[in-house]
Scaffold this active site. Structure first.
Site, PDB file in Angstrom:
ATOM      1  N   GLN A 122       0.768  -1.104  -0.231  1.00  0.00           N
ATOM      2  CA  GLN A 122      -0.168   0.066   0.010  1.00  0.00           C
ATOM      3  C   GLN A 122       0.784   1.365  -0.039  1.00  0.00           C
ATOM      4  O   GLN A 122       2.001   1.279   0.818  1.00  0.00           O
ATOM      5  CB  GLN A 122      -0.948   0.073   1.095  1.00  0.00           C
ATOM      6  CG  GLN A 122      -1.939   1.116   1.283  1.00  0.00           C
ATOM      7  CD  GLN A 122      -2.898   0.915   2.341  1.00  0.00           C
ATOM      8  OE1 GLN A 122      -2.846   0.016   3.252  1.00  0.00           O
ATOM      9  NE2 GLN A 122      -3.829   1.991   2.276  1.00  0.00           N
ATOM     10  N   HIS A 150      -8.683   1.941  -0.685  1.00  0.00           N
ATOM     11  CA  HIS A 150      -9.023   2.019  -2.379  1.00  0.00           C
ATOM     12  C   HIS A 150      -9.019   0.550  -2.803  1.00  0.00           C
ATOM     13  O   HIS A 150      -8.255  -0.347  -2.142  1.00  0.00           O
ATOM     14  CB  HIS A 150      -8.380   3.040  -2.785  1.00  0.00           C
ATOM     15  CG  HIS A 150      -6.797   2.665  -2.885  1.00  0.00           C
ATOM     16  ND1 HIS A 150      -5.869   3.182  -1.917  1.00  0.00           N
ATOM     17  CD2 HIS A 150      -5.881   1.895  -3.620  1.00  0.00           C
ATOM     18  CE1 HIS A 150      -4.807   2.677  -2.166  1.00  0.00           C
ATOM     19  NE2 HIS A 150      -4.696   2.116  -3.306  1.00  0.00           N
ATOM     20  N   PHE A 151      -9.447   0.402  -3.877  1.00  0.00           N
ATOM     21  CA  PHE A 151      -9.468  -0.954  -4.519  1.00  0.00           C
ATOM     22  C   PHE A 151      -9.183  -0.989  -5.854  1.00  0.00           C
ATOM     23  O   PHE A 151      -9.940  -0.133  -6.678  1.00  0.00           O
ATOM     24  CB  PHE A 151     -10.949  -1.704  -4.262  1.00  0.00           C
ATOM     25  CG  PHE A 151     -11.420  -1.857  -2.778  1.00  0.00           C
ATOM     26  CD1 PHE A 151     -11.143  -3.003  -2.065  1.00  0.00           C
ATOM     27  CD2 PHE A 151     -11.839  -0.756  -2.166  1.00  0.00           C
ATOM     28  CE1 PHE A 151     -11.227  -3.034  -0.732  1.00  0.00           C
ATOM     29  CE2 PHE A 151     -11.948  -0.860  -0.752  1.00  0.00           C
ATOM     30  CZ  PHE A 151     -11.911  -2.109  -0.210  1.00  0.00           C
ATOM     31  N   HIS A 152      -8.299  -1.575  -6.522  1.00  0.00           N
ATOM     32  CA  HIS A 152      -7.909  -1.493  -7.688  1.00  0.00           C
ATOM     33  C   HIS A 152      -8.867  -2.455  -8.693  1.00  0.00           C
ATOM     34  O   HIS A 152      -9.241  -3.591  -8.298  1.00  0.00           O
ATOM     35  CB  HIS A 152      -6.434  -2.211  -8.133  1.00  0.00           C
ATOM     36  CG  HIS A 152      -5.460  -1.361  -7.328  1.00  0.00           C
ATOM     37  ND1 HIS A 152      -4.567  -0.473  -8.157  1.00  0.00           N
ATOM     38  CD2 HIS A 152      -4.713  -1.316  -6.052  1.00  0.00           C
ATOM     39  CE1 HIS A 152      -3.833   0.136  -7.265  1.00  0.00           C
ATOM     40  NE2 HIS A 152      -4.013  -0.407  -5.991  1.00  0.00           N
TER      41      HIS A 152
HETATM   42  P1  AMP Z   1      -1.591   1.473  -3.625  1.00  0.00           P
HETATM   43  O1  AMP Z   1      -1.496   2.212  -2.482  1.00  0.00           O
HETATM   44  O2  AMP Z   1      -0.298   0.278  -3.809  1.00  0.00           O
HETATM   45  O3  AMP Z   1      -2.581   0.623  -3.894  1.00  0.00           O
HETATM   46  O4  AMP Z   1      -1.296   2.317  -4.916  1.00  0.00           O
HETATM   47  C1  AMP Z   1      -1.947   3.803  -5.231  1.00  0.00           C
HETATM   48  C2  AMP Z   1      -2.360   3.803  -6.617  1.00  0.00           C
HETATM   49  O5  AMP Z   1      -3.038   5.051  -6.491  1.00  0.00           O
HETATM   50  C3  AMP Z   1      -1.530   3.586  -7.699  1.00  0.00           C
HETATM   51  O6  AMP Z   1      -1.841   2.630  -8.671  1.00  0.00           O
HETATM   52  C4  AMP Z   1      -1.306   5.099  -8.135  1.00  0.00           C
HETATM   53  O7  AMP Z   1      -1.001   4.994  -9.512  1.00  0.00           O
HETATM   54  C5  AMP Z   1      -2.721   5.604  -7.788  1.00  0.00           C
HETATM   55  N1  AMP Z   1      -2.480   6.861  -7.704  1.00  0.00           N
HETATM   56  C6  AMP Z   1      -1.906   8.024  -6.894  1.00  0.00           C
HETATM   57  N2  AMP Z   1      -2.310   8.962  -6.989  1.00  0.00           N
HETATM   58  C7  AMP Z   1      -3.273   8.922  -7.891  1.00  0.00           C
HETATM   59  C8  AMP Z   1      -4.070  10.166  -8.411  1.00  0.00           C
HETATM   60  N3  AMP Z   1      -3.829  11.492  -8.064  1.00  0.00           N
HETATM   61  N4  AMP Z   1      -5.016   9.983  -9.220  1.00  0.00           N
HETATM   62  C9  AMP Z   1      -5.175   8.646  -9.890  1.00  0.00           C
HETATM   63  N5  AMP Z   1      -4.511   7.720  -9.387  1.00  0.00           N
HETATM   64  C10 AMP Z   1      -3.576   7.825  -8.255  1.00  0.00           C
END
Ligand code: AMP
Ligand code: ZN
Length: 117
Positions: free
Chosen positions: A93, A99-101
């Site tokens: 993270q 958040h969820f991908h």
């Molecule tokens: P994680 O916390 O590892 O699940 O990843 C965070 C995700 O948020 C990553 O895939 C980033 O590319 C995405 N992310 C970070 N900042 C932004 C933003 N301003 N708009 C869209 N996506 C974002």
């Protein structure tokens, strides 16, 4: 949370187009897509991770996942999807706001995540 990018997006301080939203969640395209249409379902309130989020929000979370995929699916003609949630540093993270991908998939697209066979 002052320094949280997802709070800034949730409050409209940083303006990003929304794919879908309901009372407690919204979805946007990921800024660094791993596959075409890679999107994020984000809580409107600041919870650090899945453990911090009330279980009572589960129904709305799934509603946002389903409706986000319905829109992406039509747009991209995808054939499936993965839902991934990274929790805590050891879980990969990077943004500490739950958040969820949503990862749209097509047959034989070659994309692999570690839970794939
Ligand atoms: P994680 O916390 O590892 O699940 O990843 C965070 C995700 O948020 C990553 O895939 C980033 O590319 C995405 N992310 C970070 N900042 C932004 C933003 N301003 N708009 C869209 N996506 C974002
Ligand atoms: Zn936040």
């Amino acid at each position: 949370m002052d320094d949280c990018i997802f709070c800034k997006i949730a409050f409209g301080e940083v303006r990003v187009p929304r794919i879908y939203e309901n009372e407690n969640f919204f979805s946007i395209k990921d800024a660094h897509p791993k596959v075409e249409g890679h999107s994020l379902v984000i809580s409107k309130k600041h919870f650090k991770n899945v453990l911090d989020m009330p279980s009572s929000l589960g129904t709305e979370l799934i509603d946002c996942v389903k409706n986000t995929y319905a829109k992406l699916g039509k747009e991209l003609k995808c054939e499936g999807f993965n839902v991934v949630s990274n929790n805590f540093k050891a879980g990969g993270q990077e943004v500490n706001h739950v958040h969820f991908h949503i990862l749209p998939r097509k047959e034989d697209d070659g994309f692999r995540i570690f839970v794939n066979k």
